[in-house]
Write a protein that holds these residues in place. Sequence first.
Motif, PDB file in Angstrom:
ATOM      1  N   THR A 122       0.836  -1.195   0.000  1.00 26.49           N
ATOM      2  CA  THR A 122       0.000   0.000   0.000  1.00 26.49           C
ATOM      3  C   THR A 122       0.871   1.246   0.000  1.00 26.49           C
ATOM      4  O   THR A 122       1.823   1.346   0.777  1.00 26.49           O
ATOM      5  CB  THR A 122      -0.923   0.023   1.233  1.00 26.49           C
ATOM      6  N   GLU A 123       0.547   2.200  -0.866  1.00 29.74           N
ATOM      7  CA  GLU A 123       1.311   3.441  -0.908  1.00 29.74           C
ATOM      8  C   GLU A 123       1.240   4.163   0.441  1.00 29.74           C
ATOM      9  O   GLU A 123       0.188   4.292   1.046  1.00 29.74           O
ATOM     10  CB  GLU A 123       0.764   4.362  -1.998  1.00 29.74           C
ATOM     11  N   GLY A 124       2.394   4.634   0.889  1.00 31.11           N
ATOM     12  CA  GLY A 124       2.472   5.361   2.144  1.00 31.11           C
ATOM     13  C   GLY A 124       2.748   4.496   3.351  1.00 31.11           C
ATOM     14  O   GLY A 124       2.980   5.020   4.441  1.00 31.11           O
ATOM     15  N   SER A 125       2.713   3.165   3.198  1.00 34.16           N
ATOM     16  CA  SER A 125       2.975   2.301   4.349  1.00 34.16           C
ATOM     17  C   SER A 125       4.443   2.396   4.757  1.00 34.16           C
ATOM     18  O   SER A 125       5.322   2.696   3.958  1.00 34.16           O
ATOM     19  CB  SER A 125       2.595   0.856   4.023  1.00 34.16           C
ATOM     20  N   GLY A 126       4.710   2.110   6.034  1.00 32.90           N
ATOM     21  CA  GLY A 126       6.052   2.243   6.575  1.00 32.90           C
ATOM     22  C   GLY A 126       7.033   1.263   5.950  1.00 32.90           C
ATOM     23  O   GLY A 126       6.657   0.193   5.471  1.00 32.90           O
ATOM     24  N   TYR A 127       8.313   1.607   5.968  1.00 37.91           N
ATOM     25  CA  TYR A 127       9.329   0.758   5.361  1.00 37.91           C
ATOM     26  C   TYR A 127      10.697   1.070   5.953  1.00 37.91           C
ATOM     27  O   TYR A 127      10.912   2.128   6.581  1.00 37.91           O
ATOM     28  CB  TYR A 127       9.381   0.979   3.838  1.00 37.91           C
ATOM     29  N   VAL A 128      11.613   0.155   5.723  1.00 36.65           N
ATOM     30  CA  VAL A 128      13.048   0.379   5.970  1.00 36.65           C
ATOM     31  C   VAL A 128      13.767  -0.129   4.731  1.00 36.65           C
ATOM     32  O   VAL A 128      13.555  -1.275   4.311  1.00 36.65           O
ATOM     33  CB  VAL A 128      13.551  -0.355   7.219  1.00 36.65           C
ATOM     34  N   ALA A 129      14.599   0.709   4.120  1.00 38.40           N
ATOM     35  CA  ALA A 129      15.275   0.340   2.879  1.00 38.40           C
ATOM     36  C   ALA A 129      16.765   0.622   2.986  1.00 38.40           C
ATOM     37  O   ALA A 129      17.175   1.682   3.477  1.00 38.40           O
ATOM     38  CB  ALA A 129      14.686   1.116   1.701  1.00 38.40           C
ATOM     39  N   LEU A 130      17.562  -0.327   2.521  1.00 40.99           N
ATOM     40  CA  LEU A 130      19.010  -0.165   2.417  1.00 40.99           C
ATOM     41  C   LEU A 130      19.340  -0.174   0.937  1.00 40.99           C
ATOM     42  O   LEU A 130      18.972  -1.119   0.227  1.00 40.99           O
ATOM     43  CB  LEU A 130      19.735  -1.295   3.152  1.00 40.99           C
ATOM     44  N   MET A 131      20.043   0.845   0.458  1.00 43.78           N
ATOM     45  CA  MET A 131      20.144   1.027  -0.992  1.00 43.78           C
ATOM     46  C   MET A 131      21.502   1.565  -1.410  1.00 43.78           C
ATOM     47  O   MET A 131      22.218   2.193  -0.627  1.00 43.78           O
ATOM     48  CB  MET A 131      19.071   2.018  -1.442  1.00 43.78           C
ATOM     49  N   THR A 132      21.812   1.312  -2.664  1.00 45.82           N
ATOM     50  CA  THR A 132      22.875   2.041  -3.334  1.00 45.82           C
ATOM     51  C   THR A 132      22.221   3.146  -4.167  1.00 45.82           C
ATOM     52  O   THR A 132      21.110   2.981  -4.650  1.00 45.82           O
ATOM     53  CB  THR A 132      23.700   1.121  -4.256  1.00 45.82           C
ATOM     54  N   THR A 133      22.922   4.263  -4.308  1.00 43.98           N
ATOM     55  CA  THR A 133      22.399   5.376  -5.095  1.00 43.98           C
ATOM     56  C   THR A 133      23.415   5.760  -6.166  1.00 43.98           C
ATOM     57  O   THR A 133      24.584   5.358  -6.098  1.00 43.98           O
ATOM     58  CB  THR A 133      22.108   6.599  -4.211  1.00 43.98           C
ATOM     59  N   ALA A 134      22.968   6.548  -7.119  1.00 39.50           N
ATOM     60  CA  ALA A 134      23.851   6.908  -8.227  1.00 39.50           C
ATOM     61  C   ALA A 134      25.004   7.794  -7.779  1.00 39.50           C
ATOM     62  O   ALA A 134      26.142   7.618  -8.211  1.00 39.50           O
ATOM     63  CB  ALA A 134      23.051   7.607  -9.323  1.00 39.50           C
ATOM     64  N   GLU A 135      24.725   8.770  -6.878  1.00 42.02           N
ATOM     65  CA  GLU A 135      25.764   9.735  -6.509  1.00 42.02           C
ATOM     66  C   GLU A 135      25.921   9.949  -5.017  1.00 42.02           C
ATOM     67  O   GLU A 135      26.760  10.760  -4.604  1.00 42.02           O
ATOM     68  CB  GLU A 135      25.475  11.088  -7.184  1.00 42.02           C
ATOM     69  N   HIS A 136      25.144   9.252  -4.209  1.00 42.59           N
ATOM     70  CA  HIS A 136      25.173   9.507  -2.770  1.00 42.59           C
ATOM     71  C   HIS A 136      25.539   8.278  -1.952  1.00 42.59           C
ATOM     72  O   HIS A 136      25.226   8.202  -0.758  1.00 42.59           O
ATOM     73  CB  HIS A 136      23.831  10.081  -2.314  1.00 42.59           C
ATOM     74  N   GLY A 137      26.189   7.327  -2.582  1.00 40.08           N
ATOM     75  CA  GLY A 137      26.657   6.161  -1.862  1.00 40.08           C
ATOM     76  C   GLY A 137      25.529   5.301  -1.330  1.00 40.08           C
ATOM     77  O   GLY A 137      24.402   5.308  -1.835  1.00 40.08           O
ATOM     78  N   VAL A 138      25.832   4.544  -0.296  1.00 39.93           N
ATOM     79  CA  VAL A 138      24.839   3.677   0.345  1.00 39.93           C
ATOM     80  C   VAL A 138      24.048   4.504   1.356  1.00 39.93           C
ATOM     81  O   VAL A 138      24.605   5.336   2.086  1.00 39.93           O
ATOM     82  CB  VAL A 138      25.526   2.480   1.040  1.00 39.93           C
ATOM     83  N   ARG A 139      22.742   4.261   1.419  1.00 42.72           N
ATOM     84  CA  ARG A 139      21.877   4.972   2.372  1.00 42.72           C
ATOM     85  C   ARG A 139      20.931   3.986   3.031  1.00 42.72           C
ATOM     86  O   ARG A 139      20.511   3.005   2.425  1.00 42.72           O
ATOM     87  CB  ARG A 139      21.029   6.040   1.675  1.00 42.72           C
ATOM     88  N   LEU A 140      20.608   4.276   4.279  1.00 43.98           N
ATOM     89  CA  LEU A 140      19.516   3.593   4.974  1.00 43.98           C
ATOM     90  C   LEU A 140      18.406   4.626   5.134  1.00 43.98           C
ATOM     91  O   LEU A 140      18.585   5.624   5.839  1.00 43.98           O
ATOM     92  CB  LEU A 140      19.957   3.064   6.330  1.00 43.98           C
ATOM     93  N   GLN A 141      17.293   4.415   4.471  1.00 44.77           N
ATOM     94  CA  GLN A 141      16.164   5.327   4.559  1.00 44.77           C
ATOM     95  C   GLN A 141      14.954   4.589   5.104  1.00 44.77           C
ATOM     96  O   GLN A 141      14.771   3.400   4.836  1.00 44.77           O
ATOM     97  CB  GLN A 141      15.843   5.928   3.181  1.00 44.77           C
ATOM     98  N   HIS A 142      14.143   5.299   5.876  1.00 46.18           N
ATOM     99  CA  HIS A 142      12.925   4.662   6.400  1.00 46.18           C
ATOM    100  C   HIS A 142      11.840   5.693   6.621  1.00 46.18           C
ATOM    101  O   HIS A 142      12.104   6.861   6.926  1.00 46.18           O
ATOM    102  CB  HIS A 142      13.210   3.875   7.694  1.00 46.18           C
ATOM    103  N   ASP A 143      10.623   5.240   6.413  1.00 49.75           N
ATOM    104  CA  ASP A 143       9.418   6.045   6.608  1.00 49.75           C
ATOM    105  C   ASP A 143       9.519   7.405   5.919  1.00 49.75           C
ATOM    106  O   ASP A 143       9.077   8.424   6.464  1.00 49.75           O
ATOM    107  CB  ASP A 143       9.108   6.190   8.094  1.00 49.75           C
ATOM    108  N   PHE A 144      10.139   7.437   4.747  1.00 45.19           N
ATOM    109  CA  PHE A 144      10.151   8.553   3.809  1.00 45.19           C
ATOM    110  C   PHE A 144      11.025   9.725   4.238  1.00 45.19           C
ATOM    111  O   PHE A 144      11.763  10.265   3.417  1.00 45.19           O
ATOM    112  CB  PHE A 144       8.719   9.043   3.527  1.00 45.19           C
ATOM    113  N   VAL A 145      10.976  10.138   5.490  1.00 42.37           N
ATOM    114  CA  VAL A 145      11.657  11.378   5.877  1.00 42.37           C
ATOM    115  C   VAL A 145      13.021  11.142   6.521  1.00 42.37           C
ATOM    116  O   VAL A 145      13.768  12.096   6.756  1.00 42.37           O
ATOM    117  CB  VAL A 145      10.770  12.205   6.838  1.00 42.37           C
TER     118      VAL A 145
END
Length: 501
Positions: A122-145
């Motif tokens: 469902t759009e907007g539901s909570g999450y935790v994501a570990l990712m590679t990005t094109a120019e910002h290295g590895v990031r851990l992002q969660h709950d959008f903000v």
Amino acid sequence: MSRLLHAELTKFRTVRGLVLGTVATAALIVGLGLFVAANSVSVCSKGTVDVECPTPPAGPGGESVRDKFYFVHKPLPGDGTITVRVTSMTGIITYPPPNHDTIVPGLVPWAKAGIIAKRGTTEGSGYVALMTTAEHGVRLQHDFVHDVAGLPGAVSTGAPRWLRLTRVGGTLTGEESADGVTWTRVGTATLTGPVEIGLFVTSPSDLTVHNGVGGGTAQARLSTTTATFDNLGLTGAVPGGGWLRDDVGADPEPDGPVHHPGSAEESAGVWTVSGNGDIAPLAGEGPGTQMTLLGLVIGLIVVIVVAVQFITAELRLGLVGVTALTAPGRARILLAKAAVLGAAMFAAGTAAAAFVVPVAERVLHANGSRRPFLPVPDVVTLSLTVGLLTAGVALLALGLGALVRRSLPAAGLAVAVVVLPYLAAVVGGLPAGASQWLLRVTPAAAFAVQQTEPAYAHVIANYVPMAGYFPLPAWGGLAVLAGYATLTLVLAGVRLRRADL
């Protein structure tokens, strides 16, 4: 001092022009705000058909968000771990300038590929994501903000990146590795209850901003990212069978097919996943609260005229000297005038903002806007800071009036240092750097009280004053205005004292 305050209050109340000017300030803020809201209509299109604009999904914190990505996933009801190696990220950007009929290879800076645990699709539901990005290295992002930085560097065939998310209870820990043996922790986040866990890819729009009159223009073009994964491993109480595939947030065309779909293919343990969109808070969507307060600029011109007249009329007629006979000390008279004027303008600005903002928001909503309403505490804070802005401008103009001693030059100078820098930054077509500078070092910095939406470092958007974003926070901008007003009043007081000698 109480006698002086009473005397100045009596003067203010009995001079019709001053009272009418104060009322006119509030009326302009309210009237122009409602007029703009009533004449602003929001319409969206789907293909060639105009439709009612959809309400953007809300994140766990209630903020409006974007939540579109391609998701390869399985249910994970309890503890578990997902591990993968990302070996490449490539992409395309559609219709970049100057040739608007071409598609070129490229990745936007915040293109994302990695692993994610999410409370369903469902759009907007909570999450935790570990990712590679094109120019910002590895990031851990969660709950959008929320965004935590890992190691820098882009992924390539010669420099792959291992990612691992481990869930124990409601805590998820993100780790990265260059070789799959030695791991470095990026961060942790909380996500309770059953989740869907797996691979994801997304790619925000490619944004180009052109300065110009009216705040310039921002062009957003579709971008798509394709990532290659291998060594995918999942532990925990997951069901058997194949992986599920969902284009989260995909928007169907009027005739049925998905608009700009993502995809996923698997061959011999190697996954190739493509996606577009973003998982992030909405930002830079254009003026919101600033639109409902459009009358503030005109209202402040009236404030300046009232404030200047409150002192220059008496100086021109010599009435300050008469008052000084009963209460010696012209600087004290100026202080009493400042207290009365500041209180009156604070009340007018606060009341006007408290009325117009929630009412205009509802008018905009009736006309198709789908921006969320400001919470009541935010409306209260906004109203109080608008009141402080109004009072601060009045005190600055009062001090300039006492210094210059002539109404027209003093009012013109106040408009030049308060209103003109704001208009130049918002609609004057200045370069972004010049606009930011003006709204840091001039009294116009206090217009930052209109910003009610945060700017996010992990979201590229058109963060300009025209869109409601300012270089200083509200209290920082008010502090700049307070500094100018205080300095002006001190200098005016010194001049008035010397006039006593």
